[in-house]
Scaffold this active site. Structure first.
Site, mmCIF file in Angstrom:
data_model
loop_
_atom_site.group_PDB
_atom_site.id
_atom_site.type_symbol
_atom_site.label_atom_id
_atom_site.label_comp_id
_atom_site.label_asym_id
_atom_site.label_seq_id
_atom_site.Cartn_x
_atom_site.Cartn_y
_atom_site.Cartn_z
ATOM 1 N N TYR A 67 0.874 -1.167 0.000
ATOM 2 C CA TYR A 67 0.000 0.000 0.000
ATOM 3 C C TYR A 67 0.914 1.221 0.000
ATOM 4 C CZ TYR A 67 -3.955 -3.018 1.321
ATOM 5 O OH TYR A 67 -4.928 -3.983 1.357
ATOM 6 N N GLY A 216 -21.956 -1.665 -4.403
ATOM 7 C CA GLY A 216 -22.504 -2.602 -5.373
ATOM 8 C C GLY A 216 -23.973 -2.915 -5.174
ATOM 9 N N PRO A 219 -30.764 -1.316 -7.147
ATOM 10 C CA PRO A 219 -31.795 -0.347 -6.739
ATOM 11 C C PRO A 219 -32.764 -0.871 -5.682
ATOM 12 C CG PRO A 219 -31.464 -0.237 -9.105
ATOM 13 C CD PRO A 219 -30.629 -1.387 -8.608
ATOM 14 N N LEU A 220 -33.282 -2.105 -5.831
ATOM 15 C CA LEU A 220 -34.246 -2.617 -4.866
ATOM 16 C C LEU A 220 -33.602 -2.790 -3.499
ATOM 17 C CD1 LEU A 220 -37.074 -3.642 -4.207
ATOM 18 C CD2 LEU A 220 -36.369 -5.932 -4.955
#
Length: 283
Positions: A67, A216, A219-220
């Site tokens: 990192y 991720g 919509p529902l």
């Protein structure tokens, strides 16, 4: 969260990383470097965030020597912010085959030595063997790199081993090769391919540490999460983290952030207690 509740990573109790006990909400350092692509906070902000996380009860930090972006290294930030480390602090690092120096015997030793040097420790608490090249696991033997890490563990350079981005077959193979204390795979309320691994970890007393813990959402599902979030006076992201803590007692969280307010929100998710109605709506 009510006024009587305080923001603390201790709110959901402890989990196990082998011989270590850690609070179930930890911190992932990747975003502090802007790695692999993202906005990099100032050094002062990054150090302040790490210190604030400890103040709020975080004692499990996920990091890696790789990192590193534009001269900013996660291990070096941890060292600058927290060394000498609190007695109960657990630092978990990782080595990846897709990133130099790789998983050859020489590459593993180089990675161990680099992480020891930049973290300023004599022994690495936990090292995750990261398989594959992307988020999705790929079948293949992990015998050579895992046994290579186990040899370095025998030398006293590593306390515990972990495995990351693996399939169920690789999990089963690893059980026959060397003891390991955690699994890191992609998992969240919308991405549940690792369900069988979580159940296997819970049964075996092995920690499961999801990366990509939020995001991720379709919509529902977002609509359902919004409904639950409104009930609790919380954000959708907080509900997603609370759902993970409810999913299994073996789950430990390492959400990362570059924003102090977001840090407190992530840790405050530990105070949220989802109801059966909430869980049924989320599915």
């Amino acid at each position: 969260m009510t006024e009587a509740q305080t923001i603390s990573a201790r709110a959901t109790g402890e989990g196990r990383l082998g011989s270590f006990r850690v609070n179930r909400v930890g911190f992932g350092t990747m975003k502090l470097t802007g790695w692999p692509e993202g906005k990099q906070p100032s050094r002062e902000t990054a150090i302040a965030l790490l210190r604030r996380a400890v103040e709020l009860g975080v004692n499990h930090f996920d990091t890696s020597q790789f990192y590193d972006r534009d001269g900013v290294n996660a291990n070096e930030l941890l060292h600058a912010a927290l060394h000498p480390y609190p007695e109960d602090l657990v630092l978990v690092t990782k080595f990846a085959g897709a990133i130099p120096p790789g998983l050859t015997p020489d590459g593993l030793r180089q990675s161990v030595e680099a992480n020891l040097r930049t973290l300023g420790v004599d022994r690495l608490d936990v090292v995750n063997l990261r398989m594959g090249e992307a988020v999705a696991p790929a079948e293949g033997s992990l015998a050579e790199p895992l046994t290579g890490l186990a040899k370095l563990q025998e030398e006293g350079l590593i306390t515990h081993l972990g495995i990351s981005n693996i399939t169920r077959a690789q999990f089963d193979q690893a059980r026959d090769l060397a003891p390991f204390v955690c699994v890191q795979n992609a998992y969240n309320v919308a991405m549940r391919d690792a369900d069988p691994l979580i159940d296997a970890c819970e049964e075996a007393g092995i920690a499961f540490v999801p990366f990509f813990p939020v995001g991720g959402f379709q919509p529902l599902l977002t609509e359902h999460l919004d409904t639950v979030a409104t009930r609790h006076g919380a954000s959708v992201q907080q509900i997603a983290l609370a759902w993970l803590l409810t999913r299994s007692p073996s789950i430990l969280l390492i959400p990362g952030t570059t924003d102090p307010a977001h840090l407190e929100q992530n840790i405050a998710a530990a105070n949220i207690r989802l109801t059966e109605e909430d869980l049924a709506l989320i599915g």
